[in-house]
Design an enzyme around this catalytic site. Sequence first.
Site, short mmCIF file in Angstrom:
data_model
loop_
_atom_site.label_atom_id
_atom_site.label_comp_id
_atom_site.label_asym_id
_atom_site.label_seq_id
_atom_site.Cartn_x
_atom_site.Cartn_y
_atom_site.Cartn_z
CB ILE A 1 -0.95 -0.02 1.21
CG1 ILE A 1 -1.98 -1.15 1.05
CG2 ILE A 1 -1.65 1.33 1.37
CD1 ILE A 1 -2.72 -1.49 2.33
CD GLU A 2 3.90 2.07 4.65
OE1 GLU A 2 5.13 1.95 4.44
OE2 GLU A 2 3.39 1.94 5.78
CB ALA A 3 5.32 0.30 -2.64
#
Length: 914
Positions: A378-380
Site C-alpha cells: 500500500i505504501e509503495a
Amino acid sequence: MSLKSLPLSFFVLGLSLATPLVAQAQRIVPGAALPHARYDFYGRKPYRSSVPTPAQLLGYEAGDTHSTYREQEKALLAMAAAAKDRVRVFEIGVSVEGRPLRLFAVSSAENLAKLDALRASNLKLSDPRTQSSAEADKAARSAPTFVWINHCIHGDESASFESAMWLLYTLAASESTEVKSALASAVVLINPVFNPDGHERFVVYNNSLALGIPEGDTLEQRQPWGISGRYNHFRFDMNRDKLSQSQPETQAESAAFLAWKPQVFVDQHGQVENYFFPPNSDPVNREADAKRIEDWTSVFGRANAAAFDKYGWQYVTRERFDLYYPGYLDSWTTLSGAIGMTYETDEGGRLAAKRDDGTLITLRDGIAHHFEAALATIEAAAKNRERLLTDYVAYRRSALTRASAEPMKRIVIVPGTDPDRLNALAQRLQRSGIEVGVAASAFVSETAHPYLTPDGKPTTQKQTFPAGSLVVELAQPQGRLAKTLLEPNTALGDAFLKEQNAKRQRNLKKNDAEPKEDYDFYDITAWSLPFAFDLTAFWTEDSAPPATRALAAPPKPTALPDSPTPPAYLIRYDRERAAVLALRLLAKGYRVGALTKPGKAGGVVLERGSFVVRTERNPESVHKALRALATELGVPVVPLTSAYTDEASVGLGSFTLQNLKRPRIAVVADDMVSQTGYGSVWHFLERELGVSFTPIRLRSLRGETLAKFNTVIFPEGYGYAGALGKAGADALREWVSGGGALIGLASGGTWFTEKDMNLTAATVVGAPPADAKPDDKEKEKKPEDRLKERESRPTALPGALFRATLNREHFLGFGYAQDELIFPLLGDTFLKPTTKGSNPLIFPKANLLASGFAWEGNTERLLAETAAVIDEPTGGGHVLLYLSDPTFRNLWPGLNRLLLNGILFGPSRTYGEE
C-alpha cells in the site's frame, strides 16, 4: 435488525462474553519459545482510541486461535462503524451457503468524503476512449491510486483471513505519518474473505481439536476428506475459477473489481516454506506485457523485501508461481490492467508447524508476514501513485492501439444450433468486463482465419457470417484479456519452451532411480473459449467493424397450447437444455422415449436423439409439467398431431424409440476421490442439470445399496482398483450387466483398464501387457534401448486441447451437430481403443493439436488413433470411460452432452435389443 444498523456498543458489550475464548486461546498457544522477538501488531503508533482493536473485539490476539466468519464479521463491522470518516462498507454478494460478501474501502477522510466521485473518475481513466492522453495525464496527477488486498480465497489459508482484521484496524486507527500519507494517496479496497464457506468448514473442524502441536501426523495437521477448507461449498478451487466464472463468490468479486478497477491487486495465499512475493517465474502471459509486469513487481518486491529485511524474515521470489493461466486472480487482474500479484505466506492453517530445519513457525508469524507485506505494498503504491495511474491508462490504451496495428482485429463466433451456448459464452465474457456485440445482419469478411482447418495449417479465406454471430472487437480497454480468453492459442515463450524440452531430454536419459527435473508448467496451457463451448470461430483482419447490436437473451419459445391434446410431444435434441428437460421429466416420474434412428411421423421429421413424450403412457398431469419445464428452460416443444409413420421406417411405435429410465444416480465420495473432481460433478448435476444424486462411500458399492441405483459415477480419483479389489469389480460388473451405467471420469475411469478389473478391453498406451513377466535382463539393457522404451510412453501433458472424431450414431454423440469435438487432455494416460465395445470419440491420425502445449515427437505420435471416450456394453448396461472429465472446473461446456448422454442413455436400452 440488520448488521449495518447495529451500534458499536453492541459489539463492545459482547467483550465480557469473550473470557472463555481467552482461556481457550491460552491453552492452545504453542509453548515453545519463538526463535525471535514477538511481533508487535500495534507498531504504527499513535492510534485513535475511538477505534477498538481486533483483540478487544475478539477476546484474543492475532494467531492465538482461528477466527470464525462471524467473529471476523463482528470485528470488521465494529471497526468500520467506529471509523466512518475513513471506512465505507459495501455488500457485494452472498456465498453459496448464504454468508454475506463485503468490500471495505479505506482512505483518508478527505478522499472518503468524495469517494463516489473518485471512483467515477477512476472508471473514466480506465476507458481511454473517454478522454485524451493529455486529459488522462492531468487527472492522474491529482487522483489517488486504488489498491485491492484480497484475503482468504483458499479457506484454510487462514493467516490471510486473520490479517484482514489487523490491516483494517491499522488503516482505520493509525495516526502514524506512514499510514496517513498512504491513505492520502490511495484508496485501499479490502476483501476480507473471498471463500467464507470453505474457511468456516476448516475452522469448525480445526478449533474443535487443535492443540498447537507443531509436528507429527496429528489431527490438526491434516484435514479429512470433505473437510478441507481450501475449496468453496462445491469444492471448486476459487483461484482457478476466474476463467469459467462459475461460482457466485467469483462472480461477486469480479463484478466488484470491475466496479472499482484498481491499479494494484494482491491475492494473499499460504502456506509455503518461505514467503513468496513477485517478481514471478516464467511463463508470463504475453498479453500481460512482460516488461511492464517485471518493472512493477520489482518495485513492490523491493518494498516487501525492505519490510521483511527489517525483521530478518526469509522470503523467495521468481520461483514456482507464474503469470500465464488467466484463471488465476493475479493473471486475470493483470490482464485487466492492474498489477496483479500473488503473495504466499509461510504459515497459516495450523497454529504451529515445524520447518524442514526443525525451527518453529506459528499462525501468528504467517499473519504478521501478510500484514507487513500488505502495508508495504500500500505504501509503495501510494508513493508511486501518479506513475501507477499513467501506466495503467497506457496499458488500457495499448489494447486499442495494438488491435488497430496487428492483423487480429476481432473474433467472430458463429451461432451454431444451440442459442443457449452462444449466449452463455457471451455472458462469461461480460462477467470479465469484455464488450460483446451481435451481428445485426449478415456480413462478409475478405480476410477471415478459421480456428480449425482440415490439414491443421492456418489459412485466410473469404467468409460470410450470418446475422446473430457474436462479434468481439479487440480494440477495447479489456482487449488484452479478451484476446487471451478467445484466441485459438496463447503462445509460450521460445526460451521457456526450449528449457522444458531440454529438461525432458535430460530426464529421458536418467536412470530409473535418479531424481528427475520438474517441468515449469504450473497449470493448463489451453483454454480458448470458442473451443471450450464447441462453437465455430474465426479471427478477422478487416479494419471496418460490422454493424452490431447489444446482446439480448434468446427469445423464449412459444408456449404450448392448452388444447387439443396431441398423441405425443417432440423435443428436438438440437440444444443441451432439451436433454435437461428430458432428465427433469424422468426425475418427476414421467415416461420419456428417445429415437435412436431418424424418422418421420405426422409429417414431422424426427432426428436421431430426439425425445418423445407419449401422452398415452403418461398421466394427465404431464401436459402441465411439460409446459412448465419447457418454459423454465426455454426449450421448444412440438406437439405431434399423428403417430402415423410416413416416408420413413421409424416412427413413434418403432422399437428404435427407446424408453429412458428415471435417473437414480450415485457419485463416489471417499478418501480416494479428488475433492475438486467430486465438486465439479456435484455442481454439474445439481446446478447445471437440476437432478438429485446420492454421494456414496466406495465400500458401499455392493449388494442391496448398489441395487438402488442405475448410474454410478466415479469422479477423478486414485487407488480405486486397490480399494475395491477383484471382488468389488466383479460386483460392479454384475450390476452393470443388470442394466446399470458405470461412468468413470479421467483417473476415475482409467482404473477400469487395470489388471483383474475386467471392466473394459481398452488398455493404456505404453503399459506392459497384462501377461508380461518381470524381465530378468532389465539391468543388461543398453541406454538406447531404455530411451526407446521410455519414448514409447507419453510424457505428461500440462493440459492442452486436441481434435477428436465423434460417432454421432452412437448414443453418446446424440445432439451434436458436427463430427469433430475439441477434447482436453491432462497427464500421461492415453487409451488404446477397446476391441470389444465402441469407441465413439477417437483422436485422428494427424493434425491433432488444436491449442496449447504438446511434447514434440511424443504426444501426437502416441495419441494418434487412441480413444477419448469408450463404451463397453456389458450385459444390459454400459461401462463408460471418459479420458478427461467433461465437468473439469466447468471449463468445457461443449462436452456436457457427452456426459449428459451417458446419464440419460447409459442405463437404458440403446441398441434396439429385444
